[in-house]
Design an enzyme around this catalytic site. Structure first.
Site, mmCIF file in Angstrom:
data_model
loop_
_atom_site.group_PDB
_atom_site.id
_atom_site.type_symbol
_atom_site.label_atom_id
_atom_site.label_comp_id
_atom_site.label_asym_id
_atom_site.label_seq_id
_atom_site.Cartn_x
_atom_site.Cartn_y
_atom_site.Cartn_z
ATOM 1 N N GLY A 261 6.197 46.835 61.425
ATOM 2 C CA GLY A 261 4.980 46.072 61.650
ATOM 3 C C GLY A 261 5.199 44.579 61.543
ATOM 4 N N CYS A 262 4.295 43.923 60.838
ATOM 5 C CA CYS A 262 4.352 42.471 60.710
ATOM 6 C C CYS A 262 5.570 41.990 59.936
ATOM 7 C CB CYS A 262 3.079 41.966 60.022
ATOM 8 S SG CYS A 262 1.571 42.261 60.970
ATOM 9 N N ALA A 263 6.147 42.846 59.099
ATOM 10 C CA ALA A 263 7.329 42.463 58.325
ATOM 11 C C ALA A 263 8.574 42.382 59.197
ATOM 12 C CB ALA A 263 7.552 43.452 57.187
ATOM 13 N N ALA A 264 8.505 42.917 60.415
ATOM 14 C CA ALA A 264 9.699 43.025 61.245
ATOM 15 C C ALA A 264 10.266 41.679 61.668
ATOM 16 C CB ALA A 264 9.406 43.877 62.479
ATOM 17 N N PHE B 298 5.561 39.945 55.749
ATOM 18 C CA PHE B 298 4.977 41.038 54.972
ATOM 19 C C PHE B 298 4.414 42.085 55.929
ATOM 20 C CE2 PHE B 298 3.905 36.955 52.772
ATOM 21 C CZ PHE B 298 4.926 37.016 51.832
#
Length: 354
Positions: free
Chosen positions: A137-140, A333
């Site tokens: 997700g956004c942590a990628a 995150f």
């Protein structure tokens, strides 16, 4: 040291404003018992505009997961190469100089990955490694930077290309009426970013140490429920408060490196929402102005998932960069709840590719 060079970022041409988003919520969910709460949460995001790959009239339709995924593939192939080329130009490299492509996305699915198509379409060498990351997700965005750093540490003369492609609007689900879903409908936008990590030379952030931290027993706080209609986004109301347990992880990473996370020169942080940045300012004891790049991304583009970190870094470059040897922190995150973190220094390097 591996250097993260200037990112290239592109957002689609179709724009939806905060006012339009609120009006759509009022008209489509007039009888929703928690509509006032949802409207307030959307307003509090601070998002003023978002960019989407289709006009809003088309976005609000749901032709089925198959059609949406076909559109994801078509839009990625149409838009990603130009973003990559600008990133290569900024890093003063050619496709033949790239040793690994790290592709991150959580809003569509392809197999083989877009990396295989890119290698053929853009004449990357056939020996180029492929590392697609689909489930962070956004942590990628942070994970891609870290894996590029790891690769260039293992192969000091190598160069890595990071590509983030997120079409969050293709995950809109008209039947999802929870407050978290309504909030997401007003928070996420579409965007593509690319950046090169050079093993030698280059101007940007010299990556010195990276790390990852997962908050135990939070794996269902940010998630996809995968159904016949596609990806249904699940967002727990506890997510905005996660900076309190994650701030110590950021401090530990910096402390292990001999730095004080509260006293760095620049911060490139994933902007999931304003509460994330407000709390991080509080728990890291950092002036809110330090997160101005992340706030600008959130305001102008919304949450563009894995591409946020790279866009925030682009804004630092546009401000003129930082002083030589300035110390900084980058962090993304996402689901897990996971933090992907990096510390490094600003460097003005030479332009030699090898």
């Amino acid at each position: 040291m591996a250097t993260l060079c200037r990112p290239s970022v592109s957002v689609p041409e179709h724009v939806i404003t905060m006012e339009e988003t609120l009006e759509l919520a009022r008209s489509r969910h007039a009888d929703h018992p928690q509509l006032p709460l949802a409207l307030r949460l959307i307003e509090n995001t601070g998002v003023r505009t978002r960019h989407i790959v289709q006009p809003i009239e088309e976005t609000l339709k749901h032709p089925g997961f198959e059609e949406r995924n076909k559109l994801y593939e078509a839009e990625a192939k149409a838009r990603v190469p130009a973003v990559i080329q600008r990133a290569l130009d900024d890093a003063e490299l050619l496709t033949s100089d790239i040793d690994v492509i790290i592709y991150v996305s959580c809003t569509g699915f392809m197999m083989p990955s877009l990396t295989a198509w890119l290698i053929n379409e853009m004449d990357f060498d056939s020996t180029t490694r492929q590392l697609p990351i689909a489930q962070l997700g956004c942590a990628a965005g942070g994970a891609a930077i870290n894996r590029a750093h790891d690769f260039c540490s293992a192969y000091p003369h190598a160069n890595a290309l990071i590509v983030a492609c997120e079409f969050c609007s293709l995950c809109y689900q008209p039947t999802d009426l929870g407050v978290g879903s309504l909030l997401s409908n007003g928070l996420f936008g579409d965007g593509i970013a690319a950046a090169v990590v050079r093993g030698r030379g280059g101007t940007g952030v010299s990556l010195e140490r990276n790390g990852s931290y997962l908050i135990p027993k939070t794996e269902d706080w940010i998630a996809y429920d995968v159904r016949a209609t596609g990806f249904h986004f699940l967002l727990d109301k506890r997510v905005p408060a996660t900076m309190e347990p994650l701030a110590p992880a950021l401090k530990d990473l910096a402390g292990t490196h001999g730095w004080d996370a509260s006293d760095l020169d620049f911060y490139i942080i994933h902007a999931g929402g304003p509460r994330i940045l407000d709390d991080l300012s509080k728990f890291l004891e950092v002036d809110p102005h330090a997160f101005r790049f992340s706030r600008a991304t959130l305001t102008e583009y919304g949450n563009i998932a894995s591409a946020v970190v790279l866009d925030a870094l682009r804004r630092l470059f546009e401000e003129g960069g930082a002083e030589e040897r300035a110390r900084g922190l980058l962090a993304g995150f996402g689901p897990g709840i996971t933090a992907e973190m990096t510390v490094g220094r600003w460097v003005n390097g030479d332009g030699n590719a090898r």
